[in-house]
Design an enzyme around this catalytic site. Structure first.
Site, PDB file in Angstrom:
ATOM      1  CB  ILE A   1      -0.953   0.003   1.204  1.00  6.11           C
ATOM      2  CG1 ILE A   1      -2.005  -1.109   1.071  1.00  6.11           C
ATOM      3  CG2 ILE A   1      -1.638   1.367   1.335  1.00  6.11           C
ATOM      4  CD1 ILE A   1      -2.955  -0.917  -0.090  1.00  6.11           C
TER       5      ILE A   1
ATOM      6  NE  ARG B   1       8.493  -1.668  10.831  1.00  9.62           N
ATOM      7  CZ  ARG B   1       7.804  -2.693  11.321  1.00  9.62           C
ATOM      8  NH1 ARG B   1       7.668  -2.836  12.618  1.00  9.62           N
ATOM      9  NH2 ARG B   1       7.259  -3.584  10.519  1.00  9.62           N
TER      10      ARG B   1
ATOM     11  CB  THR C   1      13.853  -4.643  -9.157  1.00  7.25           C
ATOM     12  OG1 THR C   1      14.717  -5.788  -9.254  1.00  7.25           O
ATOM     13  CG2 THR C   1      13.756  -3.991 -10.523  1.00  7.25           C
TER      14      THR C   1
ATOM     15  CD  GLU D   1      -5.482  -9.174   6.336  1.00  3.33           C
ATOM     16  OE1 GLU D   1      -5.393  -7.932   6.199  1.00  3.33           O
ATOM     17  OE2 GLU D   1      -5.283  -9.746   7.415  1.00  3.33           O
TER      18      GLU D   1
ATOM     19  CG  HIS E   1      10.364 -11.978 -30.770  1.00  2.00           C
ATOM     20  ND1 HIS E   1      11.193 -11.597 -29.734  1.00  2.00           N
ATOM     21  CD2 HIS E   1      10.765 -11.280 -31.865  1.00  2.00           C
ATOM     22  CE1 HIS E   1      12.066 -10.722 -30.193  1.00  2.00           C
ATOM     23  NE2 HIS E   1      11.832 -10.504 -31.481  1.00  2.00           N
TER      24      HIS E   1
END
Length: 313
Positions: free
Chosen positions: A31, A51, A66, A170, A302
């Site tokens: 989120i 954190r 990434t 969830e 492709h």
């Protein structure tokens, strides 16, 4: 956190009537990362507070690493190893919200001013007001989720738990799927007597910038479940052909995790342009028990990014 009421959550994000100039996003789960990307794409100055040194820690490292590198390249700032301490409002100021935080190893707290602070630190189930503790047979776990078995049955006949209050995967489509299967079992007759949702290998997408998709086990989870010597990892990084001639080249990265002599695919993790769309089809294959050979036996389309998943060596 003192003053936390001055910030907003992901629900109140949709109530914003003007675009904030400077935004603090506290939290680096999906989120937080999605909304940070939206704010930045619209032109806000964005800082993400996490954190640890990482983001999207519950996903495979190829996605988190990434995504982090690309968000930094785009200009989103990060405060790593940080812990929010307080939020103070100064009425009439151009940037009225002062957020203070501690950084691991730092001698003193830091602070900065924003006009929007978004809390993306997770949610607790909205079950407290239901007074379920007074219902014999209905059990809440320590996080407030309603305990149920694999068929969504609680300890009381006719009382079921599914969706976010069940606390497993969830996601809205998961709640819908679980509800449909429960309805089938309750009202669909003998044909659906054993209907239930299989919570293994649920595909999900992080709608970041760029989008990422994941299904199955992360590399670390696969090592823990099968042993490091029993898995094999195939991965690739490249520039999507869409960006071949553009001055900036957003990354695309893909990882397949397989196990056993037949190299059954137990994890697939992709990030880059179009990965949100391509995951659904590969999700079907993995739910059906596809192996690396099955992937290899599919002729590549492709030029697409998804062809990389069936041509990895």
């Amino acid at each position: 956190i003192e003053g936390s009421e001055h910030g907003i959550d992901s629900d109140r994000f949709f109530d914003l009537e003007t675009q904030p100039k400077k935004v603090a996003v506290v939290g680096s789960g999906y989120i937080g990362i999605e909304l940070a990307g939206i704010f930045h794409a619209l032109g806000s100055d964005v800082t993400v507070f996490t954190r640890t040194e990482h983001i999207l820690r519950h996903h495979d490292s190829i996605i988190g690493d990434t995504m982090l590198a690309e968000m930094k390249r785009q200009g989103i700032k990060f405060e790593h190893n940080s812990s929010a301490q307080a939020l103070k409002r100064t009425h009439g100021a151009e940037l009225p919200l002062e957020l203070s935080w501690e950084v691991a190893g730092a001698d003193k707290p830091a602070s900065a001013a924003y006009d929007c602070v978004l809390w993306a630190i997770g949610r607790t189930p909205n079950t407290r007001a239901l007074n379920l503790a007074s219902v014999p047979g209905v059990v809440l776990n320590k996080t407030g989720h309603i305990v149920a078995d694999e068929y969504q049955n609680t300890g009381v006949k006719g009382v079921y738990s599914l969706g976010d209050v069940f606390g497993k995967s969830e996601l809205t489509p998961v709640a819908i799927a679980a509800g449909r299967r429960l309805a089938d079992r309750l009202f669909g007759g003998e044909r659906f007597a054993g209907s239930k949702l299989d919570y293994a290998n649920i595909p999900t997408v992080i709608f970041g910038h760029p989008p990422a998709g994941t299904i199955g086990l992360t590399e670390e989870q696969a090592k823990k479940q099968y042993g490091a010597e029993a898995i094999k990892v195939y991965q690739t990084r490249f520039t999507n052909m869409y960006n071949a001639l553009t001055p900036f080249k957003p990354p695309t990265a893909m990882k397949l995790i397989v196990t056993g002599a037949d190299e059954k695919v137990v994890g697939l993790h992709i990030i880059g342009r179009g990965c949100d769309e391509m995951l659904q089809g590969f999700g079907v294959a993995i739910k059906m028990g596809a192996t690396k050979r099955d992937f290899d036996n599919c002729v590549a389309i492709h030029p697409t990014s998804s062809e990389e998943l069936v041509t990895m060596r």
